[in-house]
Design a protein around this motif. Structure first.
Motif, PDB file in Angstrom:
ATOM      1  N   TRP A   6      88.265  56.972   7.070  1.00 43.92           N
ATOM      2  CA  TRP A   6      86.502  56.448   6.036  1.00 43.92           C
ATOM      3  C   TRP A   6      86.688  56.695   4.680  1.00 43.92           C
ATOM      4  O   TRP A   6      86.742  55.552   3.851  1.00 43.92           O
ATOM      5  CB  TRP A   6      85.701  56.522   6.826  1.00 43.92           C
ATOM      6  CG  TRP A   6      85.422  55.784   8.276  1.00 43.92           C
ATOM      7  CD1 TRP A   6      85.883  56.566   9.385  1.00 43.92           C
ATOM      8  CD2 TRP A   6      85.640  54.546   8.329  1.00 43.92           C
ATOM      9  NE1 TRP A   6      85.520  56.113  10.269  1.00 43.92           N
ATOM     10  CE2 TRP A   6      86.313  54.511   9.918  1.00 43.92           C
ATOM     11  CE3 TRP A   6      85.832  53.442   7.487  1.00 43.92           C
ATOM     12  CZ2 TRP A   6      85.912  52.629  10.499  1.00 43.92           C
ATOM     13  CZ3 TRP A   6      86.032  52.453   8.300  1.00 43.92           C
ATOM     14  CH2 TRP A   6      85.711  51.774   9.921  1.00 43.92           C
ATOM     15  N   ILE A   7      87.098  58.209   4.687  1.00 44.76           N
ATOM     16  CA  ILE A   7      87.399  58.511   3.129  1.00 44.76           C
ATOM     17  C   ILE A   7      88.347  57.848   1.998  1.00 44.76           C
ATOM     18  O   ILE A   7      88.642  57.456   0.897  1.00 44.76           O
ATOM     19  CB  ILE A   7      87.641  60.477   3.388  1.00 44.76           C
ATOM     20  CG1 ILE A   7      86.027  60.679   3.793  1.00 44.76           C
ATOM     21  CG2 ILE A   7      87.965  60.780   1.869  1.00 44.76           C
ATOM     22  CD1 ILE A   7      86.290  62.361   4.057  1.00 44.76           C
ATOM     23  N   ASN A   8      89.310  58.225   3.157  1.00 44.84           N
ATOM     24  CA  ASN A   8      90.334  56.823   2.482  1.00 44.84           C
ATOM     25  C   ASN A   8      90.268  55.518   2.142  1.00 44.84           C
ATOM     26  O   ASN A   8      90.641  55.257   1.261  1.00 44.84           O
ATOM     27  CB  ASN A   8      91.571  56.991   3.446  1.00 44.84           C
ATOM     28  CG  ASN A   8      92.169  58.478   3.295  1.00 44.84           C
ATOM     29  OD1 ASN A   8      91.907  59.693   2.456  1.00 44.84           O
ATOM     30  ND2 ASN A   8      93.286  59.763   4.230  1.00 44.84           N
ATOM     31  N   TRP A   9      90.150  54.773   3.126  1.00 48.29           N
ATOM     32  CA  TRP A   9      89.390  53.746   3.022  1.00 48.29           C
ATOM     33  C   TRP A   9      88.350  52.933   1.096  1.00 48.29           C
ATOM     34  O   TRP A   9      88.611  52.656   0.808  1.00 48.29           O
ATOM     35  CB  TRP A   9      88.507  52.800   3.962  1.00 48.29           C
ATOM     36  CG  TRP A   9      87.844  52.005   4.235  1.00 48.29           C
ATOM     37  CD1 TRP A   9      87.329  51.134   2.729  1.00 48.29           C
ATOM     38  CD2 TRP A   9      87.765  50.806   4.410  1.00 48.29           C
ATOM     39  NE1 TRP A   9      87.144  50.085   2.783  1.00 48.29           N
ATOM     40  CE2 TRP A   9      86.999  49.653   4.813  1.00 48.29           C
ATOM     41  CE3 TRP A   9      88.104  51.354   6.464  1.00 48.29           C
ATOM     42  CZ2 TRP A   9      87.053  48.450   5.054  1.00 48.29           C
ATOM     43  CZ3 TRP A   9      88.085  49.486   7.192  1.00 48.29           C
ATOM     44  CH2 TRP A   9      86.731  49.036   6.526  1.00 48.29           C
ATOM     45  N   LEU A  10      87.363  54.875   1.462  1.00 46.62           N
ATOM     46  CA  LEU A  10      86.584  54.785   0.110  1.00 46.62           C
ATOM     47  C   LEU A  10      87.210  54.573  -1.141  1.00 46.62           C
ATOM     48  O   LEU A  10      87.294  54.040  -2.073  1.00 46.62           O
ATOM     49  CB  LEU A  10      84.962  55.491   0.533  1.00 46.62           C
ATOM     50  CG  LEU A  10      84.197  55.216   1.406  1.00 46.62           C
ATOM     51  CD1 LEU A  10      83.248  56.717   1.146  1.00 46.62           C
ATOM     52  CD2 LEU A  10      83.768  54.007   0.664  1.00 46.62           C
ATOM     53  N   LYS A  11      88.438  55.520  -0.989  1.00 47.48           N
ATOM     54  CA  LYS A  11      89.411  56.189  -1.584  1.00 47.48           C
ATOM     55  C   LYS A  11      90.215  54.897  -2.321  1.00 47.48           C
ATOM     56  O   LYS A  11      90.300  54.344  -3.248  1.00 47.48           O
ATOM     57  CB  LYS A  11      90.548  57.035  -1.688  1.00 47.48           C
ATOM     58  CG  LYS A  11      89.908  58.254  -1.919  1.00 47.48           C
ATOM     59  CD  LYS A  11      90.854  58.913  -1.231  1.00 47.48           C
ATOM     60  CE  LYS A  11      90.955  61.069  -1.237  1.00 47.48           C
ATOM     61  NZ  LYS A  11      91.593  61.925  -0.924  1.00 47.48           N
ATOM     62  N   ILE A  12      90.342  53.782  -1.902  1.00 51.55           N
ATOM     63  CA  ILE A  12      91.122  52.764  -1.505  1.00 51.55           C
ATOM     64  C   ILE A  12      90.236  51.819  -2.746  1.00 51.55           C
ATOM     65  O   ILE A  12      90.720  50.957  -3.719  1.00 51.55           O
ATOM     66  CB  ILE A  12      91.642  52.104  -0.688  1.00 51.55           C
ATOM     67  CG1 ILE A  12      92.642  52.668  -0.328  1.00 51.55           C
ATOM     68  CG2 ILE A  12      92.680  50.053  -0.583  1.00 51.55           C
ATOM     69  CD1 ILE A  12      93.383  52.610   1.351  1.00 51.55           C
ATOM     70  N   THR A  79      84.420  61.162  -5.878  1.00 50.91           N
ATOM     71  CA  THR A  79      82.936  61.304  -4.918  1.00 50.91           C
ATOM     72  C   THR A  79      83.678  61.471  -3.884  1.00 50.91           C
ATOM     73  O   THR A  79      82.617  62.349  -3.100  1.00 50.91           O
ATOM     74  CB  THR A  79      81.798  60.526  -4.729  1.00 50.91           C
ATOM     75  OG1 THR A  79      81.583  60.552  -6.576  1.00 50.91           O
ATOM     76  CG2 THR A  79      80.689  60.697  -4.429  1.00 50.91           C
ATOM     77  N   ALA A  80      84.354  60.339  -3.413  1.00 55.54           N
ATOM     78  CA  ALA A  80      85.174  60.306  -2.231  1.00 55.54           C
ATOM     79  C   ALA A  80      86.324  61.582  -1.605  1.00 55.54           C
ATOM     80  O   ALA A  80      85.742  62.062  -0.708  1.00 55.54           O
ATOM     81  CB  ALA A  80      85.628  59.189  -1.490  1.00 55.54           C
ATOM     82  N   ALA A  81      86.744  61.664  -2.870  1.00 53.45           N
ATOM     83  CA  ALA A  81      87.997  63.133  -2.692  1.00 53.45           C
ATOM     84  C   ALA A  81      87.634  64.729  -2.022  1.00 53.45           C
ATOM     85  O   ALA A  81      87.791  65.147  -1.551  1.00 53.45           O
ATOM     86  CB  ALA A  81      88.401  63.022  -3.148  1.00 53.45           C
ATOM     87  N   TRP A  82      86.254  64.784  -3.404  1.00 56.45           N
ATOM     88  CA  TRP A  82      85.875  65.873  -3.635  1.00 56.45           C
ATOM     89  C   TRP A  82      84.014  66.141  -3.205  1.00 56.45           C
ATOM     90  O   TRP A  82      84.144  67.056  -3.118  1.00 56.45           O
ATOM     91  CB  TRP A  82      85.600  65.877  -5.232  1.00 56.45           C
ATOM     92  CG  TRP A  82      87.222  66.326  -5.808  1.00 56.45           C
ATOM     93  CD1 TRP A  82      88.442  65.947  -4.736  1.00 56.45           C
ATOM     94  CD2 TRP A  82      87.430  65.505  -7.001  1.00 56.45           C
ATOM     95  NE1 TRP A  82      89.259  65.992  -5.769  1.00 56.45           N
ATOM     96  CE2 TRP A  82      88.570  65.987  -7.240  1.00 56.45           C
ATOM     97  CE3 TRP A  82      86.603  65.843  -8.375  1.00 56.45           C
ATOM     98  CZ2 TRP A  82      89.368  65.882  -8.601  1.00 56.45           C
ATOM     99  CZ3 TRP A  82      86.828  65.970  -9.715  1.00 56.45           C
ATOM    100  CH2 TRP A  82      88.439  66.206  -9.376  1.00 56.45           C
ATOM    101  N   VAL A  83      83.368  65.359  -3.363  1.00 57.93           N
ATOM    102  CA  VAL A  83      82.201  65.639  -2.571  1.00 57.93           C
ATOM    103  C   VAL A  83      82.081  65.191  -1.092  1.00 57.93           C
ATOM    104  O   VAL A  83      81.392  65.821  -0.567  1.00 57.93           O
ATOM    105  CB  VAL A  83      80.652  64.836  -3.448  1.00 57.93           C
ATOM    106  CG1 VAL A  83      79.243  65.049  -2.698  1.00 57.93           C
ATOM    107  CG2 VAL A  83      81.227  65.434  -5.148  1.00 57.93           C
ATOM    108  N   LEU A  84      82.125  64.138  -0.740  1.00 56.71           N
ATOM    109  CA  LEU A  84      82.341  63.592   0.923  1.00 56.71           C
ATOM    110  C   LEU A  84      82.436  64.866   1.895  1.00 56.71           C
ATOM    111  O   LEU A  84      82.155  64.933   3.232  1.00 56.71           O
ATOM    112  CB  LEU A  84      83.016  62.648   0.839  1.00 56.71           C
ATOM    113  CG  LEU A  84      81.615  61.064   0.688  1.00 56.71           C
ATOM    114  CD1 LEU A  84      83.017  60.201   1.382  1.00 56.71           C
ATOM    115  CD2 LEU A  84      80.712  61.530   1.494  1.00 56.71           C
ATOM    116  N   VAL A 131      81.151  49.228   5.074  1.00 63.57           N
ATOM    117  CA  VAL A 131      81.727  49.809   6.460  1.00 63.57           C
ATOM    118  C   VAL A 131      81.683  51.266   6.525  1.00 63.57           C
ATOM    119  O   VAL A 131      81.358  51.964   7.143  1.00 63.57           O
ATOM    120  CB  VAL A 131      82.971  48.613   5.901  1.00 63.57           C
ATOM    121  CG1 VAL A 131      83.789  49.038   8.132  1.00 63.57           C
ATOM    122  CG2 VAL A 131      82.221  47.240   7.207  1.00 63.57           C
ATOM    123  N   PRO A 132      82.702  51.569   5.393  1.00 65.03           N
ATOM    124  CA  PRO A 132      82.636  53.284   5.119  1.00 65.03           C
ATOM    125  C   PRO A 132      81.863  54.123   5.825  1.00 65.03           C
ATOM    126  O   PRO A 132      81.263  55.253   6.064  1.00 65.03           O
ATOM    127  CB  PRO A 132      84.224  53.500   4.442  1.00 65.03           C
ATOM    128  CG  PRO A 132      83.621  52.314   3.343  1.00 65.03           C
ATOM    129  CD  PRO A 132      83.597  50.980   4.326  1.00 65.03           C
TER     130      PRO A 132
END
Length: 146
Positions: A6-12, A79-84, A131-132
């Motif tokens: 889901w984090i990767n989904w947010l990055k995309i 935010t997706a890569a570092w905070v989540l 969704v993610p």
């Protein structure tokens, strides 16, 4: 699916925001405005393959909004890569609030401008984040129950 999915989904999704912002910024010059003009022709009916050439003010606003959108996309990525991974509740909240604020303002403006088809695209972008975020929220609450 695990949290990293889901984090990767947010990055995309964030990369899509950056890409769209760069496309808008590129429309500030007539030679690189074709993709944005094609999108505008698709969204503003009738679709006739003959969008109006943007004037100087429109090109300026494309440069500004494209830069803002590219920067926002980068913030979403960080935010997706570092905070989540470290502070999931704060990361989810940052992304959720910024995406909902964008959606409300952009969709209302599109509706008022007489371009409701843009709202359909906005719903897809919104879902790409909600969704993610929802899945990550569920994963977090399941951990709390374990």
């Amino acid at each position: 699916m695990d949290e990293q999915f889901w984090i990767n989904w947010l990055k995309i999704a964030a990369l899509a925001v950056v890409g769209f912002g760069l496309m808008l910024a590129a429309a500030s010059h007539p030679a690189s405005a074709v993709p944005t003009m094609m999108l505008a022709d698709l969204l503003v009916w009738p679709f006739d393959g003959n969008p109006a050439a943007p004037d100087q003010m429109t090109r300026l606003l494309s440069a500004i909004s494209g830069g803002v959108m590219a920067g926002w996309g980068e913030m979403l990525w960080m935010t997706a890569a570092w905070v989540l991974p470290r502070q999931p509740e704060i990361g989810r909240r940052i992304i959720l609030v910024s995406v909902v604020a964008w959606f409300v303002v952009d969709s209302a403006g599109s509706f008022v401008a007489g371009v409701p088809l843009n709202d359909l695209g906005n719903i897809v972008f919104l879902a790409a984040f909600l969704v993610p975020l929802w899945a990550l929220s569920r994963a977090g609450s399941n951990k709390a129950l374990a």
